[in-house]
Design a protein around this motif. Structure first.
Motif, PDB file in Angstrom:
ATOM      1  N   HIS A  57     129.507 -75.402 -24.094  1.00  0.00           N
ATOM      2  CA  HIS A  57     130.632 -74.825 -23.362  1.00  0.00           C
ATOM      3  C   HIS A  57     131.263 -75.912 -22.491  1.00  0.00           C
ATOM      4  CE1 HIS A  57     129.227 -70.662 -24.285  1.00  0.00           C
ATOM      5  NE2 HIS A  57     128.045 -71.270 -24.308  1.00  0.00           N
ATOM      6  N   GLY A  58     132.570 -76.110 -22.612  1.00  0.00           N
ATOM      7  CA  GLY A  58     133.251 -77.140 -21.840  1.00  0.00           C
ATOM      8  C   GLY A  58     133.858 -78.186 -22.752  1.00  0.00           C
ATOM      9  N   PRO A  59     134.397 -79.232 -22.176  1.00  0.00           N
ATOM     10  CA  PRO A  59     134.188 -79.699 -20.802  1.00  0.00           C
ATOM     11  C   PRO A  59     135.010 -78.929 -19.767  1.00  0.00           C
ATOM     12  CG  PRO A  59     135.712 -81.173 -21.931  1.00  0.00           C
ATOM     13  CD  PRO A  59     135.248 -80.169 -22.956  1.00  0.00           C
ATOM     14  N   PHE A  60     134.407 -78.762 -18.585  1.00  0.00           N
ATOM     15  CA  PHE A  60     135.081 -78.159 -17.448  1.00  0.00           C
ATOM     16  C   PHE A  60     135.340 -79.257 -16.412  1.00  0.00           C
ATOM     17  CE2 PHE A  60     132.352 -74.823 -19.260  1.00  0.00           C
ATOM     18  CZ  PHE A  60     133.300 -73.830 -19.522  1.00  0.00           C
ATOM     19  N   GLU A  61     136.601 -79.473 -16.075  1.00  0.00           N
ATOM     20  CA  GLU A  61     136.956 -80.476 -15.072  1.00  0.00           C
ATOM     21  C   GLU A  61     136.668 -79.921 -13.678  1.00  0.00           C
ATOM     22  OE1 GLU A  61     140.552 -83.258 -16.183  1.00  0.00           O
ATOM     23  OE2 GLU A  61     141.066 -81.192 -16.732  1.00  0.00           O
ATOM     24  N   CYS A  62     135.744 -80.546 -12.969  1.00  0.00           N
ATOM     25  CA  CYS A  62     135.389 -80.099 -11.614  1.00  0.00           C
ATOM     26  C   CYS A  62     135.695 -81.158 -10.555  1.00  0.00           C
ATOM     27  CB  CYS A  62     133.910 -79.712 -11.548  1.00  0.00           C
ATOM     28  SG  CYS A  62     133.523 -78.253 -12.550  1.00  0.00           S
ATOM     29  N   PHE A  63     136.187 -82.322 -10.972  1.00  0.00           N
ATOM     30  CA  PHE A  63     136.702 -83.354 -10.067  1.00  0.00           C
ATOM     31  C   PHE A  63     135.681 -83.807  -9.017  1.00  0.00           C
ATOM     32  CE2 PHE A  63     140.082 -80.498 -11.512  1.00  0.00           C
ATOM     33  CZ  PHE A  63     140.862 -81.394 -12.235  1.00  0.00           C
ATOM     34  N   ASP A  64     134.401 -83.778  -9.404  1.00  0.00           N
ATOM     35  CA  ASP A  64     133.312 -84.200  -8.507  1.00  0.00           C
ATOM     36  C   ASP A  64     133.237 -83.344  -7.242  1.00  0.00           C
ATOM     37  OD1 ASP A  64     132.481 -86.148 -10.219  1.00  0.00           O
ATOM     38  OD2 ASP A  64     133.365 -87.824  -9.129  1.00  0.00           O
ATOM     39  N   ARG A  65     133.758 -82.138  -7.292  1.00  0.00           N
ATOM     40  CA  ARG A  65     133.756 -81.248  -6.128  1.00  0.00           C
ATOM     41  C   ARG A  65     132.629 -80.226  -6.239  1.00  0.00           C
ATOM     42  NH1 ARG A  65     139.666 -78.863  -5.455  1.00  0.00           N
ATOM     43  NH2 ARG A  65     138.402 -77.379  -4.232  1.00  0.00           N
ATOM     44  N   ASP A  66     131.791 -80.188  -5.214  1.00  0.00           N
ATOM     45  CA  ASP A  66     130.662 -79.254  -5.214  1.00  0.00           C
ATOM     46  C   ASP A  66     131.122 -77.810  -5.340  1.00  0.00           C
ATOM     47  OD1 ASP A  66     128.695 -81.237  -4.929  1.00  0.00           O
ATOM     48  OD2 ASP A  66     128.956 -81.297  -2.758  1.00  0.00           O
ATOM     49  N   ASP A  67     132.197 -77.452  -4.622  1.00  0.00           N
ATOM     50  CA  ASP A  67     132.636 -76.060  -4.634  1.00  0.00           C
ATOM     51  C   ASP A  67     133.110 -75.619  -6.017  1.00  0.00           C
ATOM     52  OD1 ASP A  67     134.839 -77.814  -4.400  1.00  0.00           O
ATOM     53  OD2 ASP A  67     136.082 -76.271  -3.474  1.00  0.00           O
ATOM     54  N   LEU A  68     133.792 -76.517  -6.733  1.00  0.00           N
ATOM     55  CA  LEU A  68     134.260 -76.171  -8.075  1.00  0.00           C
ATOM     56  C   LEU A  68     133.098 -76.065  -9.059  1.00  0.00           C
ATOM     57  CD1 LEU A  68     137.578 -78.198  -8.525  1.00  0.00           C
ATOM     58  CD2 LEU A  68     137.283 -75.753  -8.102  1.00  0.00           C
ATOM     59  N   ILE A  69     132.103 -76.916  -8.867  1.00  0.00           N
ATOM     60  CA  ILE A  69     130.921 -76.848  -9.730  1.00  0.00           C
ATOM     61  C   ILE A  69     130.189 -75.525  -9.498  1.00  0.00           C
ATOM     62  CG2 ILE A  69     128.605 -77.818 -10.057  1.00  0.00           C
ATOM     63  CD1 ILE A  69     129.879 -80.589  -9.791  1.00  0.00           C
ATOM     64  N   VAL A  70     130.031 -75.139  -8.233  1.00  0.00           N
ATOM     65  CA  VAL A  70     129.365 -73.871  -7.910  1.00  0.00           C
ATOM     66  C   VAL A  70     130.120 -72.701  -8.536  1.00  0.00           C
ATOM     67  CG1 VAL A  70     128.794 -72.266  -6.056  1.00  0.00           C
ATOM     68  CG2 VAL A  70     128.293 -74.695  -5.785  1.00  0.00           C
ATOM     69  N   SER A  71     131.436 -72.662  -8.357  1.00  0.00           N
ATOM     70  CA  SER A  71     132.223 -71.532  -8.871  1.00  0.00           C
ATOM     71  C   SER A  71     132.260 -71.519 -10.401  1.00  0.00           C
ATOM     72  CB  SER A  71     133.644 -71.581  -8.314  1.00  0.00           C
ATOM     73  OG  SER A  71     134.328 -72.759  -8.705  1.00  0.00           O
ATOM     74  N   THR A  72     132.308 -72.696 -11.036  1.00  0.00           N
ATOM     75  CA  THR A  72     132.330 -72.761 -12.500  1.00  0.00           C
ATOM     76  C   THR A  72     131.034 -72.238 -13.092  1.00  0.00           C
ATOM     77  OG1 THR A  72     133.849 -74.657 -12.495  1.00  0.00           O
ATOM     78  CG2 THR A  72     132.556 -74.292 -14.491  1.00  0.00           C
ATOM     79  N   LEU A  73     129.916 -72.696 -12.564  1.00  0.00           N
ATOM     80  CA  LEU A  73     128.621 -72.237 -13.077  1.00  0.00           C
ATOM     81  C   LEU A  73     128.392 -70.763 -12.752  1.00  0.00           C
ATOM     82  CD1 LEU A  73     126.367 -75.343 -12.287  1.00  0.00           C
ATOM     83  CD2 LEU A  73     127.285 -74.635 -14.504  1.00  0.00           C
ATOM     84  N   ALA A  74     128.825 -70.320 -11.566  1.00  0.00           N
ATOM     85  CA  ALA A  74     128.673 -68.909 -11.202  1.00  0.00           C
ATOM     86  C   ALA A  74     129.453 -68.018 -12.165  1.00  0.00           C
ATOM     87  CB  ALA A  74     129.153 -68.690  -9.769  1.00  0.00           C
ATOM     88  N   GLU A  75     130.631 -68.452 -12.546  1.00  0.00           N
ATOM     89  CA  GLU A  75     131.452 -67.678 -13.485  1.00  0.00           C
ATOM     90  C   GLU A  75     130.789 -67.593 -14.851  1.00  0.00           C
ATOM     91  OE1 GLU A  75     135.951 -67.858 -15.432  1.00  0.00           O
ATOM     92  OE2 GLU A  75     135.493 -69.004 -13.617  1.00  0.00           O
ATOM     93  N   LEU A  76     130.189 -68.695 -15.284  1.00  0.00           N
ATOM     94  CA  LEU A  76     129.500 -68.693 -16.586  1.00  0.00           C
ATOM     95  C   LEU A  76     128.274 -67.774 -16.554  1.00  0.00           C
ATOM     96  CD1 LEU A  76     129.764 -72.499 -17.454  1.00  0.00           C
ATOM     97  CD2 LEU A  76     130.984 -70.618 -18.557  1.00  0.00           C
TER      98      LEU A  76
END
Length: 351
Positions: free
Chosen positions: A235-254
């Motif tokens: 699944h992906g790639p998901f661009e998270c721009f090295d941001r912790d908050d985007l990584i948290v929200s992306t994985l939480a959504e999955l």
């Protein structure tokens, strides 16, 4: 008398040969014969760019005389770094600081930081140096404007080194770093050996795909996973721009979609976000990340992180400085130092 005439004649021939050699240099360098004469006899009044060009051509043509140093005074190299707060860029900046200190009698490294959200600032740094420079070392996004600005510098005779991420097809620039396609392929090969059960889910998180390095890592990873583990879904790639908050929200959504993540490959930073997202999960995925940092050493010891791929920023800095010294004639041979891809597992940080 005959011997004297012979010697005089020999010197006359040598003088004619030297003049012809100088004329050949002038023709190929696109300068006047008087400019070549001033450079070779160190009479001054010649710009740094023309001076380096004349000496480069003289060396290429094998001019039979002792050539002067290509550069008067200290060499000045511009280091253009993105304003990333990641450990990799902290290590890279520290490595260049160490190199500058080691070579302080010969060069000055002028460090400039450009804001990632304002790439026009990088264009300005490339186009408009505050003082004359003899080399550029840059971390850059792959955009048309960046390419155009760097091409102009290369055409003007300024040596350009690309750091961490390359710009494919930018003729005249030198990339110094690990092969990021190989890095992605290595991550794919290792992941395919760990996650083998049909129907398993692997998630691919990346920084911005405007960076060629992340494009290559993603491409290599996906290619090997498709070849070695076609039964596994990536699944992906998901661009998270090295941001912790985007990584948290992306994985939480999955996870909210009912995914059980068995494998995770992060091509960039944001490891604190990964730890937060994986906390309290019954099934911890195989996680392959990047860069040998204190945080990652801790995660390896905890068993949260499975393996780290490191791109050797210290080796990048040393090789980049040596390359620019060679390009300016201060080294007689190309640099022998090469950044090394390193793999780190828990056994290497335990104890």
């Amino acid at each position: 008398m005959a011997e004297l005439l012979f010697v005089t004649g020999r010197f006359s021939v040598d003088r004619v040969d030297r003049r012809k050699g100088m004329a050949d240099v002038a023709l190929k360098a696109g300068v006047s014969l008087s400019t070549v004469d001033r450079v070779l006899n160190e009479r001054g009044s010649v710009s740094d760019l023309k001076r380096r060009r004349v000496l480069q051509i003289a060396q290429e043509l094998g001019l039979k005389r002792l050539l002067p140093s290509p550069q008067h005074g200290l060499l000045r190299f511009d280091l253009l770094l993105v304003d990333s707060t990641t450990d990799h860029f902290h290590r890279l900046a520290a490595a260049f600081s160490k190199q500058a200190q080691m070579h302080r009698s010969r060069l000055i490294v002028q460090t400039h930081v450009w804001p990632e959200r304002n790439p026009d600032h990088l264009i300005d740094l490339i186009r408009n140096p505050k003082v004359p420079r003899q080399g550029i070392m840059v971390v850059a996004q792959d955009t048309t404007a960046v390419r155009r600005a760097l091409k102009k510098q290369i055409s003007a005779g300024v040596p350009v080194v690309m750091l961490t991420t390359s710009l494919s097809g930018l003729e005249g620039a030198t990339y110094i770093g690990i092969d990021n396609n190989v890095v992605g392929r290595s991550a794919g090969k290792l992941m395919s050996q760990w996650v083998t059960t049909p129907g398993s889910d692997v998630v691919l998180l990346t920084n911005s795909l405007k960076y060629h390095a992340h494009q290559n890592r993603v491409e290599g990873f996906l290619k090997i996973m498709a070849e070695k583990a076609p039964q596994v879904k990536v699944h992906g790639p998901f661009e998270c721009f090295d941001r912790d908050d985007l990584i948290v929200s992306t994985l939480a959504e999955l996870y909210a979609k009912g995914l059980t993540i068995h494998g995770l490959y992060t091509t960039g930073s944001g490891s604190s976000g990964v730890k937060q997202a994986l906390s309290n999960r019954e099934v911890r995925p195989v996680w392959i990340g990047h860069e040998a940092t204190k945080q990652h050493a801790e995660f390896l010891r905890e068993g949260l992180l499975s393996l780290v791929l490191d791109q050797d920023p210290e080796g990048q800095a040393e090789a980049a400085i040596q390359h620019l010294l060679f390009a300016n004639g201060d080294l007689s041979a190309p640099p022998q130092v090469r950044p090394q891809l390193r793999i780190l597992i828990d056994e290497m940080v335990n104890g």
